[in-house]
Motif scaffolding. Structure first.
Motif, mmCIF file in Angstrom:
data_model
loop_
_atom_site.group_PDB
_atom_site.id
_atom_site.type_symbol
_atom_site.label_atom_id
_atom_site.label_comp_id
_atom_site.label_asym_id
_atom_site.label_seq_id
_atom_site.Cartn_x
_atom_site.Cartn_y
_atom_site.Cartn_z
ATOM 1 N N LYS A 143 -3.872 -17.189 30.360
ATOM 2 C CA LYS A 143 -3.594 -18.565 29.961
ATOM 3 C C LYS A 143 -2.107 -18.883 29.990
ATOM 4 O O LYS A 143 -1.701 -20.037 30.146
ATOM 5 C CB LYS A 143 -4.143 -18.787 28.542
ATOM 6 C CG LYS A 143 -4.178 -20.222 28.081
ATOM 7 C CD LYS A 143 -4.932 -20.326 26.762
ATOM 8 C CE LYS A 143 -5.145 -21.790 26.404
ATOM 9 N NZ LYS A 143 -5.972 -21.935 25.203
ATOM 10 N N PHE A 144 -1.266 -17.822 29.895
ATOM 11 C CA PHE A 144 0.177 -18.031 29.824
ATOM 12 C C PHE A 144 0.904 -17.523 31.066
ATOM 13 O O PHE A 144 2.129 -17.406 31.048
ATOM 14 C CB PHE A 144 0.733 -17.325 28.572
ATOM 15 C CG PHE A 144 0.252 -17.919 27.283
ATOM 16 C CD1 PHE A 144 0.950 -18.929 26.654
ATOM 17 C CD2 PHE A 144 -0.922 -17.465 26.689
ATOM 18 C CE1 PHE A 144 0.501 -19.460 25.455
ATOM 19 C CE2 PHE A 144 -1.371 -17.994 25.502
ATOM 20 C CZ PHE A 144 -0.669 -19.003 24.884
ATOM 21 N N HIS A 145 0.180 -17.260 32.165
ATOM 22 C CA HIS A 145 0.831 -16.739 33.370
ATOM 23 C C HIS A 145 1.791 -17.747 33.979
ATOM 24 O O HIS A 145 2.811 -17.358 34.577
ATOM 25 C CB HIS A 145 -0.227 -16.322 34.399
ATOM 26 C CG HIS A 145 -0.876 -15.015 34.062
ATOM 27 N ND1 HIS A 145 -1.948 -14.489 34.765
ATOM 28 C CD2 HIS A 145 -0.610 -14.111 33.072
ATOM 29 C CE1 HIS A 145 -2.304 -13.334 34.234
ATOM 30 N NE2 HIS A 145 -1.514 -13.086 33.201
ATOM 31 N N HIS A 146 1.486 -19.048 33.886
ATOM 32 C CA HIS A 146 2.338 -20.073 34.487
ATOM 33 C C HIS A 146 3.166 -20.815 33.443
ATOM 34 O O HIS A 146 3.592 -21.954 33.691
ATOM 35 C CB HIS A 146 1.471 -21.072 35.258
ATOM 36 C CG HIS A 146 0.678 -20.435 36.358
ATOM 37 N ND1 HIS A 146 1.241 -19.976 37.531
ATOM 38 C CD2 HIS A 146 -0.656 -20.152 36.437
ATOM 39 C CE1 HIS A 146 0.300 -19.460 38.301
ATOM 40 N NE2 HIS A 146 -0.871 -19.546 37.663
ATOM 41 N N ILE A 147 3.355 -20.200 32.271
ATOM 42 C CA ILE A 147 4.148 -20.801 31.207
ATOM 43 C C ILE A 147 5.371 -19.942 30.968
ATOM 44 O O ILE A 147 5.282 -18.719 30.841
ATOM 45 C CB ILE A 147 3.321 -20.929 29.908
ATOM 46 C CG1 ILE A 147 2.194 -21.953 30.096
ATOM 47 C CG2 ILE A 147 4.211 -21.353 28.733
ATOM 48 C CD1 ILE A 147 1.296 -22.081 28.895
ATOM 49 N N LYS A 148 6.528 -20.628 30.899
ATOM 50 C CA LYS A 148 7.782 -19.929 30.665
ATOM 51 C C LYS A 148 8.117 -20.000 29.173
ATOM 52 O O LYS A 148 8.030 -21.056 28.552
ATOM 53 C CB LYS A 148 8.907 -20.576 31.472
ATOM 54 C CG LYS A 148 10.257 -19.911 31.260
ATOM 55 C CD LYS A 148 11.348 -20.628 32.055
ATOM 56 C CE LYS A 148 12.714 -19.996 31.798
ATOM 57 N NZ LYS A 148 13.779 -20.709 32.531
ATOM 58 N N PHE A 149 8.489 -18.860 28.597
ATOM 59 C CA PHE A 149 8.884 -18.799 27.197
ATOM 60 C C PHE A 149 10.407 -18.816 27.105
ATOM 61 O O PHE A 149 11.081 -17.935 27.657
ATOM 62 C CB PHE A 149 8.348 -17.525 26.522
ATOM 63 C CG PHE A 149 6.870 -17.557 26.265
ATOM 64 C CD1 PHE A 149 6.383 -18.026 25.068
ATOM 65 C CD2 PHE A 149 5.971 -17.127 27.226
ATOM 66 C CE1 PHE A 149 5.015 -18.049 24.816
ATOM 67 C CE2 PHE A 149 4.617 -17.154 26.994
ATOM 68 C CZ PHE A 149 4.140 -17.626 25.783
ATOM 69 N N ASP A 150 10.941 -19.853 26.440
ATOM 70 C CA ASP A 150 12.390 -19.940 26.193
ATOM 71 C C ASP A 150 12.614 -19.594 24.730
ATOM 72 O O ASP A 150 12.462 -20.438 23.840
ATOM 73 C CB ASP A 150 12.892 -21.351 26.509
ATOM 74 C CG ASP A 150 14.414 -21.455 26.373
ATOM 75 O OD1 ASP A 150 15.055 -20.423 26.104
ATOM 76 O OD2 ASP A 150 14.938 -22.583 26.513
ATOM 77 N N VAL A 151 12.954 -18.312 24.473
ATOM 78 C CA VAL A 151 13.063 -17.812 23.107
ATOM 79 C C VAL A 151 14.530 -17.764 22.703
ATOM 80 O O VAL A 151 15.356 -17.139 23.392
ATOM 81 C CB VAL A 151 12.432 -16.417 22.973
ATOM 82 C CG1 VAL A 151 12.533 -15.931 21.519
ATOM 83 C CG2 VAL A 151 10.984 -16.436 23.433
ATOM 84 N N ASP A 152 14.870 -18.469 21.616
ATOM 85 C CA ASP A 152 16.242 -18.507 21.103
ATOM 86 C C ASP A 152 16.195 -18.177 19.607
ATOM 87 O O ASP A 152 16.192 -19.058 18.765
ATOM 88 C CB ASP A 152 16.868 -19.879 21.344
ATOM 89 C CG ASP A 152 18.316 -19.938 20.852
ATOM 90 O OD1 ASP A 152 18.922 -18.865 20.660
ATOM 91 O OD2 ASP A 152 18.819 -21.063 20.651
ATOM 92 N N MET A 153 16.140 -16.874 19.311
ATOM 93 C CA MET A 153 16.055 -16.445 17.916
ATOM 94 C C MET A 153 17.434 -16.084 17.392
ATOM 95 O O MET A 153 18.212 -15.413 18.084
ATOM 96 C CB MET A 153 15.109 -15.244 17.791
ATOM 97 C CG MET A 153 13.650 -15.604 18.021
ATOM 98 S SD MET A 153 12.515 -14.254 17.653
ATOM 99 C CE MET A 153 12.909 -13.132 18.992
ATOM 100 N N ASP A 154 17.703 -16.531 16.182
ATOM 101 C CA ASP A 154 18.982 -16.232 15.537
ATOM 102 C C ASP A 154 19.101 -14.729 15.344
ATOM 103 O O ASP A 154 18.119 -14.033 15.075
ATOM 104 C CB ASP A 154 19.055 -16.955 14.190
ATOM 105 C CG ASP A 154 20.471 -17.023 13.671
ATOM 106 O OD1 ASP A 154 21.107 -15.971 13.532
ATOM 107 O OD2 ASP A 154 20.927 -18.145 13.375
ATOM 108 N N GLU A 155 20.321 -14.218 15.518
ATOM 109 C CA GLU A 155 20.533 -12.776 15.387
ATOM 110 C C GLU A 155 20.360 -12.298 13.941
ATOM 111 O O GLU A 155 20.185 -11.107 13.706
ATOM 112 C CB GLU A 155 21.930 -12.414 15.891
ATOM 113 C CG GLU A 155 22.107 -12.663 17.390
ATOM 114 C CD GLU A 155 23.509 -12.286 17.865
ATOM 115 O OE1 GLU A 155 24.320 -11.875 16.983
ATOM 116 O OE2 GLU A 155 23.790 -12.394 19.062
ATOM 117 N N ALA A 156 20.444 -13.214 12.989
ATOM 118 C CA ALA A 156 20.297 -12.809 11.589
ATOM 119 C C ALA A 156 18.869 -12.325 11.334
ATOM 120 O O ALA A 156 17.922 -12.689 12.037
ATOM 121 C CB ALA A 156 20.624 -13.981 10.661
#
Length: 532
Positions: free
Chosen positions: A398-411
């Motif tokens: 279901k997620f093969h054609h979905i791009k994940f843009d992950v921006d997690m705080d380093e804290a």
């Protein structure tokens, strides 16, 4: 009238008429008494004025005879000037109180009564002291046993120039007063006139009270009693069920306002009755609609149970697949040891081992999520739970054609709760985003520290590029079994369950959406106090 005054304790009109009547009687009596007192004062003032004129005339008439010491002529003048009907007595006396001339001959050479006006007009207490008053009394009024009023008037005989310069007189010049004249006047005629005035005024006041009372009673009956009776009759008709009746009072005073309010109340009652009848007529439709809603809810519950059963079956299948994968990884490791390092066979076997371990990890995460274990609350790292969820989803079709843009705080964001429940929230957010974008697009995930009402929170943002949510659906978004997905694609429980979990742990779940551009969900969870 009998209804009004038969029981005055229960009649507002009777109380009002009695109160006004008593007030009128009291005011009329005060008015009557004040007028009588004023008339009496005016009559006495006139009598005193004419008495002063009479005493002045006596002085003038006896002036020459006194200068010539002609006592006979002085006595004759005093007797002629007295009248038994009006002027009861005239006395001329000296400082010692000795009467020298009198209209009553038997009083001559006698002494005036010390308690009479002859002495008390000038002295404070003639019987005990010769002290003079600061202000001399000139007259007083007394009544005899028959009730006839008398006016006593005293006037001084001053030591004029003709007196102290005459040879026959021995009064020194420094003696200012040489004697007194006292006259007693009968006020019987004035008493009769005053009595007639009192009777006439009493009659006028009584007629006035009667006329005003009748007029006030007529006004009260017209303006209060009759409208109240109309209102009572209207209330009785309304109590009998006649809601089409209206009170015919159109005045602009308080009664008119009360009647209009009463008519408005009748109108509201009629509308309420019509509405109740309408509700009665549509009750079957409402019951049918509620029955249909219950049927749909039952269908949704059946579908939910079906999905739960499918999830349990999928967990069993994953568990069965996990055993062969373990064998593949084990034998791949054994086979790799038979070949020399850096050979093509070792590289191929490393790929097999790596991909098999990846599959094993995905299945392990799936089993961990699907396992029905009791809630285990404790400290957990939100970034770690989020990373594990993203890793589990990246390899699903279901997620093969979905791009994940992950921006997690380093804290490190440590919260108190159940990691599996947080993972359930995140998984639901990702699945909803994928469905909204029809399995193509970009999902943006970010974590950050925020402060709300003086308390630190970690905020996890899930944004997609899907179709968005309509404005009319925003208020129903977190209701159980509400879904905008086609039948068979959703149960309507995901957001409701997620909202309940977030609220249980003291957080909030908010949403912002623009139709045609995408949706953003913001999950806020309170940070553990040791990491704030």
């Amino acid at each position: 009238m009998n209804k009004i005054f038969g029981n005055p304790d229960r009649s507002l009109v009777a109380k009002l008429i009695i109160a006004i009547g008593v007030l009128m009687v009291i005011v009329s009596f005060i008015f009557w008494y004040a007028i009588l007192q004023k008339q009496q004062q005016d009559i006495r003032s006139i009598a005193v004025k004419y008495g002063d004129s009479f005493l002045a005339f006596i002085k003038q008439s006896t002036h020459y005879s006194m200068l010539t010491l002609d006592s006979a002529k002085t006595q004759e003048a005093v007797e002629h000037l007295s009248s038994p009907d009006v002027i009861k007595e005239v006395n001329i006396y000296d400082h010692g109180g000795t009467i020298h001339f009198s209209s009553s001959e038997e009083r001559i050479s006698s002494t005036v009564v010390k308690t009479s006006l002859a002495c008390t007009a000038c002295h404070e207490d003639p019987e005990k002291s010769s002290a003079l008053l600061n202000e001399r009394m000139r007259w007083n009024v007394t009544k005899d046993p028959q009730g006839v009023s008398s006016l006593s008037l005293v006037s001084v005989i001053e030591n004029e120039k003709d007196c102290y310069t005459a040879r026959c007189h021995v009064h020194p010049q420094n003696q200012k007063i040489i004697g007194f004249i006292k006259a007693d006047f009968s006020l019987g005629l004035l008493d009769v006139a005053l009595h007639k005035q009192k009777e006439a005024l009493s009659l006028y006041v009584a007629i006035f009270v009667i006329i005003v009372s009748l007029f006030v009673g007529f006004i009260i009956y017209t303006m209060i009693t009759r409208p109240i009776r109309v209102l009572i009759a209207g209330m009785e008709k309304i109590a009998g069920g006649d809601l089409d009746h209206s009170v015919p009072i159109t005045s602009g005073d308080e009664m008119g306002v009360l009647a209009r309010s009463f008519n408005a109340m009748i109108k509201d009652l009629k509308e309420a009755r019509d509405q109740r009848e309408k509700w009665t007529q549509t009750l079957e439709e409402e019951v049918a609609r509620k029955t249909e809603e219950i049927r749909k809810t039952h269908t949704s519950l059946v579908q939910t149970e079906k999905l739960a059963s499918l999830g349990r079956m999928a967990a069993g299948v994953a568990h069965e697949i996990n055993n062969p994968l373990t064998g593949v990884i084990t034998f791949a490791h054994l086979l790799r040891d038979r070949f020399p390092d850096k050979s093509q066979e070792v590289d191929d076997l490393n790929v097999i081992i790596e991909q098999s371990e990846r599959c094993s990890k995905i299945i392990s995460n799936l089993l961990t999520f699907a396992r029905a274990t009791p809630s285990e609350k404790g400290s957990c790292d939100i970034n770690e739970v989020l990373s594990r969820t993203v890793f589990m989803l990246k390899n699903q079709e279901k997620f093969h054609h979905i791009k994940f843009d992950v921006d997690m705080d380093e804290a490190q964001f440590i919260v108190f709760g159940d990691a599996s429940q947080f993972q359930q929230i995140f998984l639901n957010m990702f699945i909803n985003a994928a469905d909204a974008m029809e399995k193509r697009g970009k999902i943006t995930v970010a974590t950050r520290r925020v402060k709300e009402k003086g308390k630190d929170f970690v905020e996890i943002e899930f944004s997609d590029e899907g179709c968005g949510i309509k404005e009319e659906d925003m208020s129903k978004l977190f209701e159980p079994f509400f879904t905008t997905k086609p039948i068979g694609k959703g149960t309507g429980l995901g957001l409701s369950v997620s909202h309940g979990i977030v609220k249980h742990f003291g957080g909030t779940l908010k949403v912002e959406s623009t139709v045609g551009k995408g949706t953003s969900f913001f999950v806020r969870l309170p940070l553990s106090e040791t990491h704030q």
